[in-house]
Motif scaffolding. Sequence first.
Motif, PDB file in Angstrom:
ATOM      1  N   LEU A 150      97.653  40.562 128.164  1.00  0.00           N
ATOM      2  CA  LEU A 150      97.208  39.705 127.072  1.00  0.00           C
ATOM      3  C   LEU A 150      97.484  38.237 127.393  1.00  0.00           C
TER       4      LEU A 150
ATOM      5  N   LEU B 291      99.576  44.772 126.692  1.00  0.00           N
ATOM      6  CA  LEU B 291     100.533  43.753 126.261  1.00  0.00           C
ATOM      7  C   LEU B 291     100.902  42.804 127.394  1.00  0.00           C
TER       8      LEU B 291
ATOM      9  N   PHE C 106     106.266  36.056 118.695  1.00  0.00           N
ATOM     10  CA  PHE C 106     106.044  37.234 117.866  1.00  0.00           C
ATOM     11  C   PHE C 106     107.351  37.988 117.658  1.00  0.00           C
TER      12      PHE C 106
ATOM     13  N   ASP D  12     109.218  39.442 120.951  1.00  0.00           N
ATOM     14  CA  ASP D  12     108.647  39.404 122.294  1.00  0.00           C
ATOM     15  C   ASP D  12     109.098  38.081 122.897  1.00  0.00           C
TER      16      ASP D  12
ATOM     17  N   TYR E 282     103.071  39.792 122.658  1.00  0.00           N
ATOM     18  CA  TYR E 282     102.213  38.988 121.784  1.00  0.00           C
ATOM     19  C   TYR E 282     102.665  37.532 121.673  1.00  0.00           C
TER      20      TYR E 282
ATOM     21  N   SER F 269     107.766  44.507 126.458  1.00  0.00           N
ATOM     22  CA  SER F 269     107.859  43.746 125.205  1.00  0.00           C
ATOM     23  C   SER F 269     108.629  44.549 124.161  1.00  0.00           C
TER      24      SER F 269
ATOM     25  N   LYS G  85     101.644  45.630 115.880  1.00  0.00           N
ATOM     26  CA  LYS G  85     101.249  44.231 115.745  1.00  0.00           C
ATOM     27  C   LYS G  85     101.142  43.845 114.276  1.00  0.00           C
TER      28      LYS G  85
ATOM     29  N   TYR H 115     105.257  35.566 113.147  1.00  0.00           N
ATOM     30  CA  TYR H 115     105.439  34.586 114.210  1.00  0.00           C
ATOM     31  C   TYR H 115     106.346  33.456 113.741  1.00  0.00           C
TER      32      TYR H 115
END
Length: 299
Positions: free
Chosen positions: A206, A203, A21, A67, A73, A46, A7, A12
Motif C-alpha cells: 500500500l 498492507l 493509523f 501501524d 495504513y 503491521s 481498517k 488516525y
Amino acid sequence: MQLTDWKAKGKYFTYKNQSIFYVQAGQNANQPDKAHLLLIHGFPTSSWDWHKIWQPLTEKFVVTALDMIGFGYSAKPYKYYYNIHDQARLHEALLTELGIKKCHILAHDYGDTVAQEMLAAFLDRAKQGTLQTGVEIQSLCLLNGGLFPETHQPRTIQKMLISPLGVWVTKLMNKKRFSQRFSEVFGAHTQPTSQELDDFWQLIALNNGHRIGHKLIRYMNERKVYRERWVGGLKNSIVPIRLINGPADPISGKHMVARYKEVVDNPDVVMLDDTIGHYPQVEDPEGVLQAFLAFVGGI
C-alpha cells in the motif's frame, strides 16, 4: 476478522506531519480502571499481525496498536529517516495523546527493539526521578525478535536490503517473491494461508511501502550501535519481562533464547510448540494468549 473490518476499526492521528493509523478497543464504562495494553508489531508487517488475539485481549485490557510510520495504513514517506528511536517516540506520542499514563507492552520482532528503546527511556527517567514526565511501563512481554545482534540470523533478503543493492532489491519485490520469502520464517506445519499472504502483501505494498524496505531495514545496524543500551535495559529492568518464543524460527528462535538465558538473570521464558516459527501470534494465537495472560495475571 477481515482486513476491511480491521481498517474500519481504526483512526488516525498526526505525528511529524505524517498520518498514523491506530486501533483501540476495550473501553468499558463498567470497568473504568481497566489496564492498558500496547501492542507493537514487527517488520515488514503491521498492527494487523495482532488480529487473531485482539478480541480476547480487549476483554481484559484497553488495547492500543498502531501501524508504525512506513508500515500498514500509516504514511510511508520516501524521504524520511526511519529509525528505532523515532518509532519509540511515535508510540509515546500516541499514548500521550490518548491520555494513557501507564501500560503493559506486548511486542514482536522489530517491535521488540522499539519496546527495548521505550524500556531504556523509562529506566532513564526512573534513574533521574522524572517518571511523571512519560508513560510508565508496567510489564514487557516479547515475542520472537532480534534482541541480541550477535544471535540475529537475518534472511538473505534482509542482507540484500541492507546492502548497497537494497534500493534495487525493492524495485524487484513483488507479491510472489514476498510470499516465498515470508513463508520461510513460519513453521513447516503453520504456514500462512493464501489469504493471509494476500493481506500481508496488500498492507506492505500500500502506498508503495515495498519500495522503502531498504530504509526501514536500517534497524539491523542500529541494534549493533545501541546494543549496550537496549540489552542493558533487559538486564537491569525494574519491570517484569517475559519472553515467549516460537522455537522453529530461523531468525530468532531457540538459538536466541539460549543467549537470552545467558544474559538475563532469572529469565522468564515460555517456549511454544517446537513447530512454531517467527510469527507465533499468527501461528499459535492460543499459545501466545495463554502465556501472556498468565504472565500479566501473575504480576
